[in-house]
Design an enzyme around this catalytic site. Structure first.
Site, PDB file in Angstrom:
ATOM      1  N   TYR A  55      95.375  67.677  49.779  1.00  0.00           N
ATOM      2  CA  TYR A  55      94.854  66.523  49.039  1.00  0.00           C
ATOM      3  C   TYR A  55      93.334  66.459  49.189  1.00  0.00           C
ATOM      4  CZ  TYR A  55      93.605  61.913  47.541  1.00  0.00           C
ATOM      5  OH  TYR A  55      92.971  60.873  46.898  1.00  0.00           O
ATOM      6  N   THR A 109      86.271  57.957  50.300  1.00  0.00           N
ATOM      7  CA  THR A 109      87.416  58.858  50.175  1.00  0.00           C
ATOM      8  C   THR A 109      88.688  58.043  50.370  1.00  0.00           C
ATOM      9  OG1 THR A 109      87.327  59.407  52.525  1.00  0.00           O
ATOM     10  CG2 THR A 109      86.142  60.864  51.033  1.00  0.00           C
ATOM     11  N   GLY A 110      89.662  58.261  49.528  1.00  0.00           N
ATOM     12  CA  GLY A 110      90.905  57.527  49.642  1.00  0.00           C
ATOM     13  C   GLY A 110      91.811  58.067  50.734  1.00  0.00           C
ATOM     14  N   SER A 137      86.362  53.196  50.258  1.00  0.00           N
ATOM     15  CA  SER A 137      86.992  53.281  48.951  1.00  0.00           C
ATOM     16  C   SER A 137      87.927  52.102  48.704  1.00  0.00           C
ATOM     17  CB  SER A 137      87.794  54.585  48.854  1.00  0.00           C
ATOM     18  OG  SER A 137      88.599  54.617  47.691  1.00  0.00           O
ATOM     19  N   TYR A 161      86.982  50.611  42.181  1.00  0.00           N
ATOM     20  CA  TYR A 161      87.708  50.982  40.978  1.00  0.00           C
ATOM     21  C   TYR A 161      88.098  49.681  40.269  1.00  0.00           C
ATOM     22  CZ  TYR A 161      88.488  55.772  42.728  1.00  0.00           C
ATOM     23  OH  TYR A 161      88.338  57.055  43.188  1.00  0.00           O
ATOM     24  N   THR A 187      82.620  52.792  40.151  1.00  0.00           N
ATOM     25  CA  THR A 187      83.063  54.148  39.796  1.00  0.00           C
ATOM     26  C   THR A 187      83.636  54.176  38.387  1.00  0.00           C
ATOM     27  OG1 THR A 187      83.488  54.656  42.107  1.00  0.00           O
ATOM     28  CG2 THR A 187      84.560  56.058  40.479  1.00  0.00           C
ATOM     29  N   SER A 299      77.921  62.817  39.721  1.00  0.00           N
ATOM     30  CA  SER A 299      79.163  63.195  40.394  1.00  0.00           C
ATOM     31  C   SER A 299      80.225  63.526  39.360  1.00  0.00           C
ATOM     32  CB  SER A 299      79.650  62.028  41.269  1.00  0.00           C
ATOM     33  OG  SER A 299      80.955  62.269  41.761  1.00  0.00           O
ATOM     34  N   HIS A 301      83.330  63.646  40.650  1.00  0.00           N
ATOM     35  CA  HIS A 301      84.440  63.220  41.515  1.00  0.00           C
ATOM     36  C   HIS A 301      84.961  64.388  42.353  1.00  0.00           C
ATOM     37  CE1 HIS A 301      86.923  59.485  41.940  1.00  0.00           C
ATOM     38  NE2 HIS A 301      87.710  60.312  42.598  1.00  0.00           N
ATOM     39  N   GLY A 334      80.322  68.929  46.382  1.00  0.00           N
ATOM     40  CA  GLY A 334      79.987  70.253  46.886  1.00  0.00           C
ATOM     41  C   GLY A 334      78.978  70.300  48.010  1.00  0.00           C
ATOM     42  N   GLY A 355      81.747  64.001  51.104  1.00  0.00           N
ATOM     43  CA  GLY A 355      83.106  63.480  51.141  1.00  0.00           C
ATOM     44  C   GLY A 355      84.042  64.404  51.900  1.00  0.00           C
ATOM     45  N   ARG A 356      84.346  65.568  51.321  1.00  0.00           N
ATOM     46  CA  ARG A 356      85.240  66.503  52.005  1.00  0.00           C
ATOM     47  C   ARG A 356      84.742  66.831  53.411  1.00  0.00           C
ATOM     48  NH1 ARG A 356      85.628  68.243  46.631  1.00  0.00           N
ATOM     49  NH2 ARG A 356      87.747  68.780  45.904  1.00  0.00           N
TER      50      ARG A 356
END
Length: 421
Positions: A55, A109-110, A137, A161, A187, A299, A301, A334, A355-356
């Site tokens: 995910y 991040t969710g 988030s 959101y 967003t 972005s 996303h 990225g 994020g990641r």
């Protein structure tokens, strides 16, 4: 001439035979050995169930957008300036009305507690300790108030959101304002769910379901499952719907009719800075400047919505040139190395978001793993700036970086074009 040999002297041997004290803490040991975010990613992959890891790691469709985003940061050439000593490196910046000790912050991040049980608490605590912003988030698994309690003196941002039930969204805006969050990330790139095929293939759901496949996957990852089964129930802190796939949730709750009128309504409600997240063309960047927002986030996303979307880092120089004097520009998608953040600032970004990267740190070791991720990026930023001969982020400029061409846009007649509008 022959080499003369001698018996080694005991004193010299004693200097050579100095052994490091073994590190008995397994988490600290593996994190110390991680020298890059990619190292943290590999640790995370070993320690996290496949569905949860994928995910975070995956994106939409063929995952082309994300690969291109990463490639864009790799396809740069730095231009160091010689005889420009930079013995003191200042990595701090002013962003959206406040300070940040580093030129990047933690992106929203969710489902962070899905990745590791400390979740957003680890992210907020690590960001606060490092003096950088943390973004929560709408799909976070801890509440607005819990983040504030964890990071009471730090910069907390809230990512919104817009829901079909507007009262839910407006209530979150009011709660974030009451908790002292200083920036709202509005967003706009998720009107409908992207096709995240790894999630579909893994049967990913919220909360995770125990099946024969997940039980087999859990066998080498007992610590993750122990934490999952012995801590508070995994659910969204701001939403009541916690069942089904991510696509199910977005389809049921998110509103594809979101418009500039909605942005204006939220702008009137929010007392702090408002930033529109998900800008992917110069024309939309200009529209948002005309709408009076405080900033924009270039972005796509993280490649998780529209595959083959524009690469934010490619878009950056043109947007910075056209609207950089009129708004604050942030960039994500990225950013996995401190040098990426340096390059982004050199080409006109005011701030970068990761994020990641912070989720890899979280999965690798909880709060201390996020600390390690931040430390890795900071060391890469300081080293890159020092080698460029730059003492402060403000000194970075386009002369320090060239984007090498791999993908060249063409116009409708097939001619190579520089336009990305």
């Amino acid at each position: 001439m022959s080499i003369q040999r001698q018996f080694p002297k005991l004193g010299e041997l004693r200097e050579l035979l100095q052994f490091k004290k073994p590190e008995l803490n397994a988490t600290k040991r593996r994190l110390t050995q991680a020298l890059t975010v990619e190292d943290l990613r590999l640790i995370a992959k070993r320690r996290t169930p496949k569905a949860a890891f994928d995910y975070t790691d995956g994106s939409a469709e063929g995952e082309i957008s994300y690969r291109r985003a990463r490639q864009a940061f790799e396809d740069i050439e730095f231009h160091p300036e010689i005889l420009r000593p930079a013995p003191e490196i200042d990595t701090s910046v002013e962003i959206l009305g406040g300070p940040s000790a580093l030129p990047f912050g933690l992106a929203p991040t969710g489902f962070a507690r899905m990745m590791q049980t400390e979740g957003e608490i680890a992210g907020a605590g690590a960001a606060g300790a490092a003096g950088i912003p943390f973004s929560l988030s709408t799909l976070g698994t801890v509440s607005i108030e819990e983040v504030k309690a964890t990071n009471p003196q730090g910069r907390n941002w809230f990512q919104l959101y817009l829901m079909k039930d507007r009262d839910i969204s407006y209530g979150l805006v009011e709660r974030a304002a009451a908790a002292g969050f200083d920036t709202l990330l509005f967003t706009v790139d998720t009107p409908i769910a992207g096709n995240r095929m790894r999630d579909t293939r893994n049967g990913f759901s919220i909360p995770p379901q125990l099946t024969a496949k997940t039980v087999i996957d859990a066998l080498p990852r007992t610590s993750w499952w122990f934490n999952f089964l012995t801590t508070q129930r995994l659910e969204f802190a701001s939403l009541s719907n916690t069942g089904g796939t991510v696509s199910d949730l977005i389809t049921a709750a998110f509103d594809p009719t979101i418009s500039e009128a909605d942005l204006a309504t939220v702008r009137d409600m929010w007392p702090g800075k408002i930033v529109v997240k998900g800008i992917q063309t110069l024309a939309d960047a200009q529209r948002m400047v005309d709408a009076g927002v405080d900033g924009i986030v270039l972005s796509n996303h993280g490649g998780r919505q529209l595959d083959r979307a524009p690469v934010p880092f490619h878009l950056l120089p043109e947007v910075a040139r056209e609207v950089g004097n009129h708004t604050t520009i942030l960039v994500d998608t990225g950013v996995m190395n401190g040098a990426d953040a340096v390059a982004a600032h050199a080409l006109g970004a005011d701030f970068a978001m990761v994020g990641r990267a912070w989720l890899y740190g979280l999965m690798a070791g909880g709060r201390v793993g996020v600390n390690r991720m931040i430390a890795i990026l900071e060391s890469e930023i300081r080293r890159t700036m020092g080698l460029l001969g730059v003492s402060s982020v403000a000194e970075l400029s386009p002369k320090h970086v060239t984007q090498l061409t791999r993908l060249a846009p063409r116009d409708v007649l097939g001619r190579v074009s520089d336009s990305r509008v």
